[in-house]
Scaffold this motif. Structure first.
Motif, PDB file in Angstrom:
ATOM      1  N   THR A 225       0.631  -1.187   0.114  1.00  0.00           N
ATOM      2  CA  THR A 225       0.567   0.114  -0.152  1.00  0.00           C
ATOM      3  C   THR A 225       1.178   1.360  -0.023  1.00  0.00           C
ATOM      4  O   THR A 225       1.645   1.097   0.298  1.00  0.00           O
ATOM      5  CB  THR A 225      -0.927   0.195   1.399  1.00  0.00           C
ATOM      6  N   ALA A 226       0.335   2.132  -0.433  1.00  0.00           N
ATOM      7  CA  ALA A 226       1.330   3.151  -1.020  1.00  0.00           C
ATOM      8  C   ALA A 226       1.207   4.321   0.568  1.00  0.00           C
ATOM      9  O   ALA A 226       0.287   4.110   0.997  1.00  0.00           O
ATOM     10  CB  ALA A 226       0.630   4.628  -1.905  1.00  0.00           C
ATOM     11  N   VAL A 227       2.054   5.054   1.164  1.00  0.00           N
ATOM     12  CA  VAL A 227       1.907   5.710   2.189  1.00  0.00           C
ATOM     13  C   VAL A 227       1.816   7.819   2.048  1.00  0.00           C
ATOM     14  O   VAL A 227       3.004   7.637   1.240  1.00  0.00           O
ATOM     15  CB  VAL A 227       2.991   5.632   3.006  1.00  0.00           C
ATOM     16  N   VAL A 228       1.490   8.221   2.192  1.00  0.00           N
ATOM     17  CA  VAL A 228       1.736   9.439   2.646  1.00  0.00           C
ATOM     18  C   VAL A 228       1.638   9.959   3.594  1.00  0.00           C
ATOM     19  O   VAL A 228       0.822  10.091   4.849  1.00  0.00           O
ATOM     20  CB  VAL A 228       0.278  10.334   1.643  1.00  0.00           C
ATOM     21  N   ALA A 229       2.263  10.471   3.987  1.00  0.00           N
ATOM     22  CA  ALA A 229       3.096  10.849   5.900  1.00  0.00           C
ATOM     23  C   ALA A 229       3.958  11.938   6.409  1.00  0.00           C
ATOM     24  O   ALA A 229       3.670  12.458   4.973  1.00  0.00           O
ATOM     25  CB  ALA A 229       3.945   9.221   6.293  1.00  0.00           C
ATOM     26  N   SER A 230       3.692  12.689   7.171  1.00  0.00           N
ATOM     27  CA  SER A 230       4.368  13.532   7.772  1.00  0.00           C
ATOM     28  C   SER A 230       5.507  13.376   8.345  1.00  0.00           C
ATOM     29  O   SER A 230       6.183  11.911   7.805  1.00  0.00           O
ATOM     30  CB  SER A 230       3.752  13.758   9.368  1.00  0.00           C
ATOM     31  N   ASP A 231       6.567  14.062   7.893  1.00  0.00           N
ATOM     32  CA  ASP A 231       7.748  14.264   8.552  1.00  0.00           C
ATOM     33  C   ASP A 231       8.044  14.050  10.138  1.00  0.00           C
ATOM     34  O   ASP A 231       9.022  13.974  10.898  1.00  0.00           O
ATOM     35  CB  ASP A 231       8.635  15.007   8.185  1.00  0.00           C
ATOM     36  N   ALA A 232       6.762  13.230  11.254  1.00  0.00           N
ATOM     37  CA  ALA A 232       7.307  12.986  12.656  1.00  0.00           C
ATOM     38  C   ALA A 232       8.338  12.024  12.242  1.00  0.00           C
ATOM     39  O   ALA A 232       8.209  11.067  11.520  1.00  0.00           O
ATOM     40  CB  ALA A 232       6.321  13.419  12.825  1.00  0.00           C
ATOM     41  N   GLY A 233       8.064  11.433  13.995  1.00  0.00           N
ATOM     42  CA  GLY A 233       8.975  10.642  13.961  1.00  0.00           C
ATOM     43  C   GLY A 233      10.478  10.061  13.151  1.00  0.00           C
ATOM     44  O   GLY A 233      10.730  10.858  12.163  1.00  0.00           O
TER      45      GLY A 233
END
Length: 348
Positions: A269-277
């Motif tokens: 599954t593709a992912v869009v994420a913040s730059d947290a962690g």
């Protein structure tokens, strides 16, 4: 269980499920498969993990067979302090290892605890940048047998009974820190333009965040999207939900390491994420997904939009995400890297 051949005592001093719990549950069986004599100590862990009992603590005064030391791998302050007391006050033959996932300045107390460790591991380069002592970076891995691509009809969107052809999801506790509101806001804005997509939010709402959760549901209802933005609560098994998604979103405002993007990519599954962690260290930007500044709603929305407009792009990035995790984030790689640290500490 006899402790004669046990060289690693993994403490877990928290009853509630957490990211640390998930790491321990996945990692310890892999370490056992590598031949390491390891047991856990403490509550909140499943019965299948090897455990020692509290009444066996006096046995730690005796050295294990064929080793000078045992390793005490702490992940919290509440686990570092007992280790220091056992090693430095009670004179048990222990070496202390701390694994740090935090991405913030440590308190004076925590810094003191860390300085008293025999070795330190950081779970990402970013978390390591907050440490003031020598350390080794070992990133978390994923069990690729547990998290895997779709294999059956139950892994398809159709198995959910939800409307639409494609599913986008956000998993984790429903709270401000996790950025659930940013995801819901983006769905309210974007879904009317993309009728083939349905959104799901999976995660527990604790009592202290009940009002926050209710506000999100009210906003969805006011937008007339209650049938296409579903709050599923805490599901019994999250793994098939990763496989049913075409796009996963991890919008956290702050995070420790954060395993969910890896779990999603391991599920193709593709992912869009913040730059947290450590999210930005997990995702190959433009190949397996996108990374945006934490807390930036507009950037998050704009990163999601191309995938909703072009599901084939999401599917292609999902396939590349699987290859990326298999090559770089297999659980065995993490276990083998830790094995090198343990061996060096025990042989000192």
């Amino acid at each position: 269980m006899s402790l004669r051949h046990i060289t690693v005592i993994a403490p877990h001093f928290k009853r509630r499920l957490s990211g640390v719990t998930s790491t321990v549950v996945q990692l310890v069986p892999e370490q056992v498969r590598l031949g390491r004599g390891i047991v856990t100590l403490g509550p909140g862990l499943p019965d299948h993990l090897p455990k020692m009992l509290w009444r066996q603590l006096p046995a730690l005064w005796r050295r294990p067979e064929q080793a000078r030391w045992r390793v005490w791998p702490a992940r919290r302050n509440t686990e570092m302090l007992p280790g220091i007391l056992m090693r430095s006050v009670l004179r048990m033959p222990l070496k202390l290892l701390f694994t740090s996932a935090a991405q913030r300045k440590h308190s004076r107390y925590t810094k003191w605890l860390i300085r008293n460790m025999d070795a330190v591991v950081a779970t990402s380069a970013r978390s390591g940048s907050f440490l003031e002592v020598p350390h080794t970076v070992i990133r978390h891995g994923i069990d690729l047998e547990v998290f895997h691509p779709p294999r059956s009809a139950d892994d398809a969107m159709a198995a959910t009974g939800l409307p639409g052809r494609y599913l986008i999801g956000c998993f984790g506790r429903v709270r401000h820190q996790k950025g659930t509101d940013l995801f819901v806001r983006a769905m309210i804005e974007l879904l009317p333009q993309h009728p083939d997509w349905t959104a799901v939010v999976c995660g527990r709402v604790t009592a202290e965040h009940h009002a926050f959760g209710e506000e999100l549901k009210a906003a969805v209802a006011a937008a007339g999207l209650s049938d296409r933005i579903r709050f599923l609560g805490e599901v019994d098994d999250i793994k098939p939900w990763y496989r049913r998604l075409t796009l996963y979103v991890a919008p956290s405002r702050n995070e420790g390491f954060g395993l969910t993007p890896l779990e999603a990519m391991a599920s193709q599954t593709a992912v869009v994420a913040s730059d947290a962690g450590a999210y930005s260290e997990q995702i190959a930007i433009g190949e397996t997904g996108a990374v945006v500044p934490a807390g930036n709603y507009e950037a998050l929305r704009d990163a999601i939009r191309p995938y909703l407009a072009n599901p084939r792009l999401a599917q292609e990035h999902g396939r590349k995400g699987l290859e990326h995790v298999q090559a770089n984030f297999a659980l065995r790689r993490e276990a083998e890297a830790l094995e090198e640290v343990y061996s060096a500490m025990i042989s000192l």
